[in-house]
Design a protein around this motif. Structure first.
Motif, mmCIF file in Angstrom:
data_model
loop_
_atom_site.group_PDB
_atom_site.id
_atom_site.type_symbol
_atom_site.label_atom_id
_atom_site.label_comp_id
_atom_site.label_asym_id
_atom_site.label_seq_id
_atom_site.Cartn_x
_atom_site.Cartn_y
_atom_site.Cartn_z
ATOM 1 N N GLY A 12 0.805 -1.233 0.000
ATOM 2 C CA GLY A 12 0.000 0.000 0.000
ATOM 3 C C GLY A 12 0.832 1.275 0.000
ATOM 4 O O GLY A 12 0.324 2.337 0.375
ATOM 5 N N LYS A 13 2.090 1.181 -0.437
ATOM 6 C CA LYS A 13 2.979 2.364 -0.458
ATOM 7 C C LYS A 13 2.395 3.485 -1.313
ATOM 8 O O LYS A 13 2.334 4.633 -0.894
ATOM 9 C CB LYS A 13 4.364 2.004 -1.047
ATOM 10 C CG LYS A 13 5.145 0.984 -0.255
ATOM 11 C CD LYS A 13 6.499 0.695 -0.899
ATOM 12 C CE LYS A 13 6.414 -0.078 -2.195
ATOM 13 N NZ LYS A 13 5.839 -1.428 -2.059
ATOM 14 N N THR A 14 1.963 3.106 -2.521
ATOM 15 C CA THR A 14 1.481 4.128 -3.456
ATOM 16 C C THR A 14 0.163 4.738 -2.976
ATOM 17 O O THR A 14 -0.027 5.957 -3.058
ATOM 18 C CB THR A 14 1.354 3.530 -4.869
ATOM 19 O OG1 THR A 14 2.651 3.059 -5.253
ATOM 20 C CG2 THR A 14 0.883 4.546 -5.881
ATOM 21 N N TYR A 214 -8.749 -1.680 6.332
ATOM 22 C CA TYR A 214 -9.064 -2.028 4.947
ATOM 23 C C TYR A 214 -10.234 -1.134 4.548
ATOM 24 O O TYR A 214 -11.149 -0.916 5.336
ATOM 25 C CB TYR A 214 -9.466 -3.506 4.838
ATOM 26 C CG TYR A 214 -9.884 -3.882 3.443
ATOM 27 C CD1 TYR A 214 -8.939 -4.291 2.502
ATOM 28 C CD2 TYR A 214 -11.223 -3.787 3.055
ATOM 29 C CE1 TYR A 214 -9.309 -4.602 1.214
ATOM 30 C CE2 TYR A 214 -11.609 -4.090 1.757
ATOM 31 C CZ TYR A 214 -10.649 -4.494 0.845
ATOM 32 O OH TYR A 214 -11.027 -4.789 -0.431
ATOM 33 N N ASN A 215 -10.179 -0.627 3.349
ATOM 34 C CA ASN A 215 -11.214 0.313 2.950
ATOM 35 C C ASN A 215 -11.750 -0.042 1.565
ATOM 36 O O ASN A 215 -11.008 -0.086 0.591
ATOM 37 C CB ASN A 215 -10.623 1.731 2.965
ATOM 38 C CG ASN A 215 -11.626 2.790 2.602
ATOM 39 O OD1 ASN A 215 -11.651 3.251 1.481
ATOM 40 N ND2 ASN A 215 -12.462 3.166 3.547
ATOM 41 N N LYS A 216 -13.025 -0.297 1.524
ATOM 42 C CA LYS A 216 -13.670 -0.739 0.279
ATOM 43 C C LYS A 216 -13.576 0.304 -0.824
ATOM 44 O O LYS A 216 -13.426 -0.023 -2.001
ATOM 45 C CB LYS A 216 -15.152 -1.015 0.546
ATOM 46 C CG LYS A 216 -15.480 -2.484 0.584
ATOM 47 C CD LYS A 216 -16.947 -2.645 0.773
ATOM 48 C CE LYS A 216 -17.476 -3.833 -0.005
ATOM 49 N NZ LYS A 216 -18.833 -4.155 0.427
ATOM 50 N N TYR A 221 -11.881 2.169 -6.072
ATOM 51 C CA TYR A 221 -11.243 3.191 -6.923
ATOM 52 C C TYR A 221 -10.125 2.560 -7.737
ATOM 53 O O TYR A 221 -10.003 2.798 -8.934
ATOM 54 C CB TYR A 221 -10.676 4.340 -6.068
ATOM 55 C CG TYR A 221 -11.657 5.458 -5.799
ATOM 56 C CD1 TYR A 221 -12.938 5.192 -5.329
ATOM 57 C CD2 TYR A 221 -11.301 6.784 -6.002
ATOM 58 C CE1 TYR A 221 -13.823 6.227 -5.071
ATOM 59 C CE2 TYR A 221 -12.181 7.820 -5.744
ATOM 60 C CZ TYR A 221 -13.441 7.531 -5.275
ATOM 61 O OH TYR A 221 -14.316 8.550 -5.016
ATOM 62 N N ASP A 222 -9.276 1.765 -7.052
ATOM 63 C CA ASP A 222 -8.151 1.154 -7.756
ATOM 64 C C ASP A 222 -8.638 0.144 -8.792
ATOM 65 O O ASP A 222 -8.100 0.057 -9.888
ATOM 66 C CB ASP A 222 -7.184 0.504 -6.761
ATOM 67 C CG ASP A 222 -6.099 1.484 -6.308
ATOM 68 O OD1 ASP A 222 -5.914 2.517 -6.989
ATOM 69 O OD2 ASP A 222 -5.444 1.224 -5.290
ATOM 70 N N LEU A 223 -9.660 -0.596 -8.431
ATOM 71 C CA LEU A 223 -10.213 -1.582 -9.367
ATOM 72 C C LEU A 223 -10.701 -0.898 -10.637
ATOM 73 O O LEU A 223 -10.446 -1.355 -11.742
ATOM 74 C CB LEU A 223 -11.367 -2.340 -8.691
ATOM 75 C CG LEU A 223 -12.120 -3.341 -9.565
ATOM 76 C CD1 LEU A 223 -11.227 -4.553 -9.846
ATOM 77 C CD2 LEU A 223 -13.405 -3.794 -8.899
HETATM 78 N N1 LIG Z 1 -6.283 0.482 3.160
HETATM 79 C C1 LIG Z 1 -6.582 -0.175 2.046
HETATM 80 N N2 LIG Z 1 -7.815 -0.710 1.872
HETATM 81 C C2 LIG Z 1 -8.112 -1.418 0.774
HETATM 82 N N3 LIG Z 1 -7.267 -1.656 -0.228
HETATM 83 C C3 LIG Z 1 -6.020 -1.149 -0.125
HETATM 84 C C4 LIG Z 1 -5.623 -0.374 0.997
HETATM 85 N N4 LIG Z 1 -4.327 -0.002 0.804
HETATM 86 C C5 LIG Z 1 -3.964 -0.509 -0.384
HETATM 87 N N5 LIG Z 1 -4.960 -1.213 -0.954
HETATM 88 C C6 LIG Z 1 -4.921 -1.961 -2.219
HETATM 89 O O1 LIG Z 1 -3.787 -2.796 -2.200
HETATM 90 C C7 LIG Z 1 -3.188 -2.860 -3.483
HETATM 91 C C8 LIG Z 1 -1.739 -2.474 -3.397
HETATM 92 O O2 LIG Z 1 -1.649 -1.116 -3.040
HETATM 93 P P1 LIG Z 1 -0.495 -0.182 -3.594
HETATM 94 O O3 LIG Z 1 -0.417 -0.254 -5.059
HETATM 95 O O4 LIG Z 1 -0.660 1.136 -2.953
HETATM 96 O O5 LIG Z 1 0.766 -0.949 -2.964
HETATM 97 P P2 LIG Z 1 2.315 -0.722 -3.257
HETATM 98 O O6 LIG Z 1 3.016 -1.077 -2.000
HETATM 99 O O7 LIG Z 1 2.539 0.635 -3.815
HETATM 100 O O8 LIG Z 1 2.596 -1.805 -4.374
HETATM 101 P P3 LIG Z 1 3.903 -1.951 -5.297
HETATM 102 O O9 LIG Z 1 4.942 -2.605 -4.441
HETATM 103 O O10 LIG Z 1 3.432 -2.816 -6.413
HETATM 104 O O11 LIG Z 1 4.301 -0.555 -5.724
HETATM 105 C C9 LIG Z 1 -4.003 -1.957 -4.379
HETATM 106 O O12 LIG Z 1 -4.894 -2.737 -5.128
HETATM 107 C C10 LIG Z 1 -4.769 -1.054 -3.411
HETATM 108 O O13 LIG Z 1 -6.033 -0.699 -3.929
#
Ligand SMILES: Nc1ncnc2c1ncn2[C@@H]1O[C@H](COP(=O)(O)OP(=O)(O)OP(=O)(O)O)[C@@H](O)[C@H]1O
Ligand SMILES: [Mg+2]
Length: 251
Positions: A12-14, A214-216, A221-223
């Motif tokens: 979830g970094k991004t 966790y947030n729907k 949005y990402d989906l």
């Molecule tokens: N709090 C949250 N609730 C629900 N979904 C989440 C939450 N945080 C992240 N996600 C979901 O988890 C997935 C990964 O998130 P994200 O891309 O931000 O991770 P990342 O660490 O940046 O990944 P990468 O290593 O590929 O760059 C995404 O599909 C995002 O929608």
């Protein structure tokens, strides 16, 4: 203040970085965002178009050097600098620089050193620099010589995830780049596990600065490919990221 967001893949970094920028932009628009993940996707979550990356500029200069076609009357350093300023995406809320692909094989050390110098200098014009890193930390030290004020390690809600955060913290202490403060944010935490996560973090001597549920809405949005930047102000994760931002800047 330089803030780097790290953590293993997919934690979830991004998403966190996007909401952190959104929260900080309420205070200032003097923010430089650096997308340091070669598999860049921050522009999408921010909802901006990026045409060229720093990696593209590096490749272009390499080609010009090989063909002996570097514009005359200009040093290679100045050429690079003008190009970096050209590709900087300026918005009302922040400026964005996308690093893009990393240097390939074959050392273009001087080019990389120049790039580092240019970006380090650029950073000085901003109140905040926020870096979304790729999963490993080693790359960061190749990209900047500046010390990072705050590193936020995002982890999933598991003991193993916190163990990884601990290792990242340890690794951070061994790098040339120094990190002043290191905080951990646990993401996608079920309310009933909050206590347990806190206990684990304490056991591991981690400075847990926040827990995000966790947030729907985020998942949706990402989906659908809707920028997370457009999340409503009352989104519960956004509100919590805002609280984390407050804690960080008060330090
Ligand atoms: N709090 C949250 N609730 C629900 N979904 C989440 C939450 N945080 C992240 N996600 C979901 O988890 C997935 C990964 O998130 P994200 O891309 O931000 O991770 P990342 O660490 O940046 O990944 P990468 O290593 O590929 O760059 C995404 O599909 C995002 O929608
Ligand atoms: Mg990411």
């Amino acid at each position: 203040m330089i803030i780097a967001v790290s953590g293993k893949g997919g934690v979830g970094k991004t998403a966190f970085t996007t909401l952190l920028i959104k929260a900080l932009s309420k205070k200032t628009n003097s923010i430089l965002v650096v997308d340091a993940d070669p598999d860049s996707n921050l522009p999408e979550t921010l909802g901006v178009e990026v045409e060229k990356t720093v990696g593209d500029i590096r490749e272009e200069l390499k080609r010009l050097i090989e063909k002996n076609e570097v514009p005359s009357g200009m040093t290679k350093f100045d050429y690079l600098k003008s190009k970096i300023y050209e590709i900087l995406v300026e918005t009302d809320n922040y400026d964005l620089l996308v690093m893009g692909r990393p240097e390939g094989s074959g050392c273009y050390c001087s080019v990389n050193n120049w790039l580092r110098q240019i970006i380090d200098n650029l950073s000085k014009y901003y109140e905040f620099v926020i870096i979304d890193t790729e999963a490993g930390l080693e790359h960061l030290s190749r990209r900047t010589t500046q010390n990072v004020d705050v590193m936020i390690v995002i982890t999933d809600a598991s003991k193993r995830g916190l163990g990884t955060a601990k290792r990242i913290k340890k690794l951070a202490n061994e790098l040339e780049v120094k990190f002043k403060d290191i905080y951990v944010v646990a993401n996608k935490v079920k309310p009933e596990y909050e206590k347990l996560i806190e206990e684990y973090a304490k056991e591991l001597n981690l400075n847990l600065i926040g827990k995000l549920p966790y947030n729907k809405e985020i998942a949706e949005y990402d989906l659908k490919g809707i920028p997370l930047w457009n999340l409503p102000e009352d989104n519960e994760v956004y509100k919590k990221v805002g609280e984390i931002a407050e804690k960080i800047i008060k330090k």
